[in-house]
Design a protein around this motif. Structure first.
Motif, PDB file in Angstrom:
ATOM      1  N   ASP A  16      18.460  83.597  84.048  1.00 18.11           N
ATOM      2  CA  ASP A  16      17.705  83.292  85.260  1.00 18.11           C
ATOM      3  C   ASP A  16      17.507  81.783  85.343  1.00 18.11           C
ATOM      4  O   ASP A  16      17.239  81.135  84.320  1.00 18.11           O
ATOM      5  CB  ASP A  16      16.346  84.006  85.228  1.00 18.11           C
ATOM      6  CG  ASP A  16      15.693  84.119  86.592  1.00 18.11           C
ATOM      7  OD1 ASP A  16      15.762  83.137  87.361  1.00 18.11           O
ATOM      8  OD2 ASP A  16      15.115  85.174  86.882  1.00 18.11           O
ATOM      9  N   ASP A  18      15.187  80.366  87.287  1.00 21.30           N
ATOM     10  CA  ASP A  18      13.806  80.117  87.697  1.00 21.30           C
ATOM     11  C   ASP A  18      12.968  79.833  86.445  1.00 21.30           C
ATOM     12  O   ASP A  18      12.654  80.736  85.674  1.00 21.30           O
ATOM     13  CB  ASP A  18      13.262  81.331  88.447  1.00 21.30           C
ATOM     14  CG  ASP A  18      11.867  81.112  89.024  1.00 21.30           C
ATOM     15  OD1 ASP A  18      11.105  80.322  88.445  1.00 21.30           O
ATOM     16  OD2 ASP A  18      11.546  81.733  90.048  1.00 21.30           O
ATOM     17  N   GLU A  19      12.605  78.572  86.241  1.00 17.23           N
ATOM     18  CA  GLU A  19      11.897  78.159  85.022  1.00 17.23           C
ATOM     19  C   GLU A  19      10.558  78.871  84.863  1.00 17.23           C
ATOM     20  O   GLU A  19      10.199  79.292  83.761  1.00 17.23           O
ATOM     21  CB  GLU A  19      11.681  76.640  85.036  1.00 17.23           C
ATOM     22  CG  GLU A  19      12.936  75.825  84.815  1.00 17.23           C
ATOM     23  CD  GLU A  19      13.438  75.904  83.380  1.00 17.23           C
ATOM     24  OE1 GLU A  19      12.742  76.502  82.536  1.00 17.23           O
ATOM     25  OE2 GLU A  19      14.526  75.377  83.105  1.00 17.23           O
ATOM     26  N   ARG A  20       9.831  79.007  85.953  1.00 18.01           N
ATOM     27  CA  ARG A  20       8.525  79.667  85.869  1.00 18.01           C
ATOM     28  C   ARG A  20       8.691  81.135  85.485  1.00 18.01           C
ATOM     29  O   ARG A  20       7.941  81.653  84.655  1.00 18.01           O
ATOM     30  CB  ARG A  20       7.795  79.552  87.202  1.00 18.01           C
ATOM     31  CG  ARG A  20       6.413  80.215  87.214  1.00 18.01           C
ATOM     32  CD  ARG A  20       5.688  79.994  88.528  1.00 18.01           C
ATOM     33  NE  ARG A  20       5.390  78.581  88.738  1.00 18.01           N
ATOM     34  CZ  ARG A  20       4.745  78.111  89.803  1.00 18.01           C
ATOM     35  NH1 ARG A  20       4.355  78.949  90.748  1.00 18.01           N
ATOM     36  NH2 ARG A  20       4.499  76.837  89.917  1.00 18.01           N
ATOM     37  N   HIS A  42      20.443  79.643  81.925  1.00 19.11           N
ATOM     38  CA  HIS A  42      20.093  79.265  83.298  1.00 19.11           C
ATOM     39  C   HIS A  42      21.272  79.409  84.257  1.00 19.11           C
ATOM     40  O   HIS A  42      21.075  79.456  85.472  1.00 19.11           O
ATOM     41  CB  HIS A  42      19.602  77.813  83.346  1.00 19.11           C
ATOM     42  CG  HIS A  42      18.366  77.568  82.529  1.00 19.11           C
ATOM     43  ND1 HIS A  42      18.411  77.370  81.166  1.00 19.11           N
ATOM     44  CD2 HIS A  42      17.058  77.494  82.884  1.00 19.11           C
ATOM     45  CE1 HIS A  42      17.185  77.161  80.707  1.00 19.11           C
ATOM     46  NE2 HIS A  42      16.346  77.239  81.725  1.00 19.11           N
ATOM     47  N   ASP A  62      19.750  87.785  86.664  1.00 21.53           N
ATOM     48  CA  ASP A  62      19.503  87.409  88.059  1.00 21.53           C
ATOM     49  C   ASP A  62      20.853  87.354  88.776  1.00 21.53           C
ATOM     50  O   ASP A  62      21.859  86.927  88.201  1.00 21.53           O
ATOM     51  CB  ASP A  62      18.819  86.047  88.115  1.00 21.53           C
ATOM     52  CG  ASP A  62      18.350  85.681  89.516  1.00 21.53           C
ATOM     53  OD1 ASP A  62      18.424  86.543  90.417  1.00 21.53           O
ATOM     54  OD2 ASP A  62      17.922  84.533  89.704  1.00 21.53           O
ATOM     55  N   LYS A 112      12.010  90.948  91.933  1.00 27.79           N
ATOM     56  CA  LYS A 112      11.148  89.974  91.261  1.00 27.79           C
ATOM     57  C   LYS A 112       9.670  90.085  91.625  1.00 27.79           C
ATOM     58  O   LYS A 112       8.859  89.284  91.137  1.00 27.79           O
ATOM     59  CB  LYS A 112      11.665  88.559  91.532  1.00 27.79           C
ATOM     60  CG  LYS A 112      12.932  88.250  90.745  1.00 27.79           C
ATOM     61  CD  LYS A 112      13.241  86.767  90.699  1.00 27.79           C
ATOM     62  CE  LYS A 112      14.405  86.480  89.772  1.00 27.79           C
ATOM     63  NZ  LYS A 112      14.727  85.061  89.663  1.00 27.79           N
TER      64      LYS A 112
END
Length: 242
Positions: A16, A18-20, A42, A62, A112
């Protein structure tokens, strides 16, 4: 469902950008006693390198990655990592993405907006042989499924849809019974065995027996494969729209 032994944790990799989201998932997996987070990636390129270095039981994927589509990775895992399951984790909740993911080899599909604690429980379900699907996805697909085509057999007889409604020829030797069709419908909608047992007012062992019979008749060994095979035979239609 019994939990894995402490020395047999479920090995998880996450893909994924999306860091958060990665931070949230990492914390949740690290703190669960039955899960072990091996690595995160990532991008699609990093994901392939990650699989070369690790042997996960489950990969959370993802679909929208910076350098490609997560479906490519799912196809690769399905073709080359027989001991590994893929579960989609994405913002895409439309029918076309769900069907494409199932056809690529995914055995679970979460959006998500799924709560973090539910994601963890779904990872456990997936490894235990389930095919977790977000409730919102199951509701959307529910109206697309058709257990019988208009000219199919009556409700009180074994049912096998006409081959003309299927792209593949009908090769089901032994037709599914009414009860087996009922279970198949609920499996396709994403219900777990305990939920099916409650709805049918039977024991979970009875449901398990029905599912084994369905697998044998369809010549498959998983929920996802059963749904896909039933679609090919015309028993259900994943692409049909009212």
């Amino acid at each position: 469902m019994s939990s894995p032994k402490p020395d047999a944790k479920i090995r998880v990799c996450v893909v994924d950008d999306d860091e958060r989201m990665l931070e949230t998932l990492t914390q949740a997996i690290h703190t669960h006693p039955d899960l072990s987070l091996l690595a995160c990636a990532h991008t699609l390129a990093q994901a392939y390198e990650m699989l070369d270095l690790h042997s996960p039981n489950v990969v959370l994927v993802d679909l929208g990655l910076p350098d490609g589509n997560g479906l490519e990775l799912i196809r690769y895992i399905h073709a080359n990592r027989p001991g590994c399951e893929s579960m989609v984790f994405t913002v895409f909740g439309d029918e076309s993405h769900v069907i494409a993911s199932i056809e690529a080899g995914a055995t679970g599909y979460l959006t998500k907006d799924t709560r973090t604690e539910d994601i963890v429980s779904r990872l456990l379900q997936l490894h235990a042989g389930g095919s977790p699907i977000s409730p919102v996805i199951a509701r959307r697909l529910l109206t697309r499924f058709r257990a019988l085509q208009p000219d199919a057999a009556p409700d009180n007889s074994p049912r096998l849809a006409d081959a003309k409604h299927s792209q593949a020829p009908a090769t089901l030797v032994t037709p599914l019974s009414d009860r087996e069709m009922q279970v198949l419908e609920m499996v396709a909608k994403g219900f777990m065995q305990s939920e099916i047992a409650d709805l049918m007012q039977v024991s979970i062992n009875t449901v398990s027996t029905y599912i084994k019979r369905i697998y044998r008749k369809l010549a498959v060994n998983s929920r996802t494969s059963a749904v896909h095979r039933a679609s090919e035979l015309g028993l259900i239609n994943l692409r049909e729209r009212p």
